[in-house]
Motif scaffolding. Structure first.
Motif, PDB file in Angstrom:
ATOM      1  N   LEU A  99       0.855  -1.195   0.000  1.00 49.89           N
ATOM      2  CA  LEU A  99       0.000   0.000   0.000  1.00 49.89           C
ATOM      3  C   LEU A  99       0.891   1.245   0.000  1.00 49.89           C
ATOM      4  CD1 LEU A  99      -2.615   1.612   0.323  1.00 49.89           C
ATOM      5  CD2 LEU A  99      -2.631   1.000   2.728  1.00 49.89           C
ATOM      6  N   ASP A 103       1.061   2.256  -3.812  1.00 52.76           N
ATOM      7  CA  ASP A 103      -0.081   3.168  -3.955  1.00 52.76           C
ATOM      8  C   ASP A 103       0.212   4.591  -3.491  1.00 52.76           C
ATOM      9  OD1 ASP A 103      -1.460   1.001  -4.912  1.00 52.76           O
ATOM     10  OD2 ASP A 103      -2.649   0.665  -3.108  1.00 52.76           O
ATOM     11  N   GLU A 137      -4.971  10.054   1.129  1.00 52.83           N
ATOM     12  CA  GLU A 137      -5.716   8.850   0.694  1.00 52.83           C
ATOM     13  C   GLU A 137      -5.009   7.586   1.138  1.00 52.83           C
ATOM     14  OE1 GLU A 137      -7.294   7.992  -3.018  1.00 52.83           O
ATOM     15  OE2 GLU A 137      -8.834   9.530  -2.743  1.00 52.83           O
ATOM     16  N   ALA A 141      -6.092   4.741   4.120  1.00 55.11           N
ATOM     17  CA  ALA A 141      -6.246   3.312   3.822  1.00 55.11           C
ATOM     18  C   ALA A 141      -5.351   2.470   4.728  1.00 55.11           C
ATOM     19  CB  ALA A 141      -5.904   3.054   2.356  1.00 55.11           C
ATOM     20  N   ALA A 144      -6.983   2.238   8.054  1.00 56.65           N
ATOM     21  CA  ALA A 144      -8.092   1.269   8.034  1.00 56.65           C
ATOM     22  C   ALA A 144      -7.564  -0.160   8.098  1.00 56.65           C
ATOM     23  CB  ALA A 144      -8.930   1.475   6.769  1.00 56.65           C
ATOM     24  N   TYR A 184      -4.810   9.684  11.725  1.00 59.09           N
ATOM     25  CA  TYR A 184      -4.300   8.304  11.604  1.00 59.09           C
ATOM     26  C   TYR A 184      -3.697   7.833  12.934  1.00 59.09           C
ATOM     27  CZ  TYR A 184      -4.220  10.767   7.157  1.00 59.09           C
ATOM     28  OH  TYR A 184      -4.538  11.593   6.104  1.00 59.09           O
TER      29      TYR A 184
END
Ligand SMILES: N[C@@H](CCC(=O)N[C@@H](CS)C(=O)NCC(=O)O)C(=O)O
Length: 213
Positions: A99, A103, A137, A141, A144, A184
């Protein structure tokens, strides 16, 4: 071993953390990303895409790609494993690491931000918005994922993994760029815990021989 690195390169920082966690020494070779040394033909002999890190082993084997380098080190020096052997846990570690590595980081790499500004004429403030957007973004993620599957104090339990090697440099980078990281909490708890560990401190940008304020 020889490590081609730049002090505030987050991908080099990943490998420096892995080396430090495994207690492996390496000679440091600065590739100055600010002056474009990574794009020089001499460096492209080592890294065709023109980047850091590059690890050159004592046997002359040369490797690019931080995740491949860490995986290789893990296979050679398994005493401090950074990729768990249990299939699902290993997949979770790779999920979080990729990630960050696939990403978040590529969208905000030096050459991408440079292209936005130089070739597409994007204004500096819009380039900064681009950076902050993709970090937000991506970190949302990651938060999460860690909320669902993480089990502190590291990303996945009581020992550091490849996921922590990726999380720490990305968060450090975002903090340096002035991103708001309050949304976060789990990511930041892992980050703070890692920052208190000697190996992570040893790998930090400010501890590297090429550190510039
Ligand atoms: N996917 C590669 C990315 C390597 C990379 O691009 N590193 C950045 C520094 S963090 C770089 O060298 N950028 C140079 C550029 O974009 O010109 C890895 O994980 O090693």
């Amino acid at each position: 071993m020889q490590l081609y690195s730049f002090f505030n390169s987050s991908t080099s920082y990943r490998v420096r953390i892995a080396l430090a966690l495994k207690g492996l020494a390496s000679d440091y070779h600065r590739v100055n990303l600010r002056t474009g040394e990574q794009r020089q033909p001499q460096h492209r002999e080592l890294s065709p895409i023109g980047g850091v890190p590059v690890l050159v082993g004592d046997d002359g084997v040369s490797l690019t790609q931080s995740l491949a380098i860490i995986d290789y080190l893990d296979a050679l020096y398994p005493q401090v494993p950074l990729l768990p052997s249990a299939p699902l846990l290993r997949a979770r570690v790779l999920e979080a690491a990729q990630l960050v590595a696939c990403d978040i980081h590529p969208l905000n790499n030096v050459r991408v931000l440079g292209y936005l500004q130089r070739e597409l004429g994007v204004r500096a403030e819009d380039k900064d918005r681009w950076y902050a957007h993709w970090v937000a973004e991506g970190l949302a993620a990651l938060e999460a994922l860690l909320q669902r599957h993480g089990d502190g104090p590291f990303c996945f339990g009581a020992t550091p993994t490849l996921a922590d090697c990726c999380l720490v440099p990305q968060v450090a980078n975002a903090a340096r760029m002035g991103c708001d990281l309050q949304a976060y909490p789990k990511v930041m708890a892992v980050y703070q815990h890692c920052q208190a560990q000697a190996a992570f401190q040893q790998a930090a940008p400010e501890r590297q021989p090429d550190f510039i304020q």
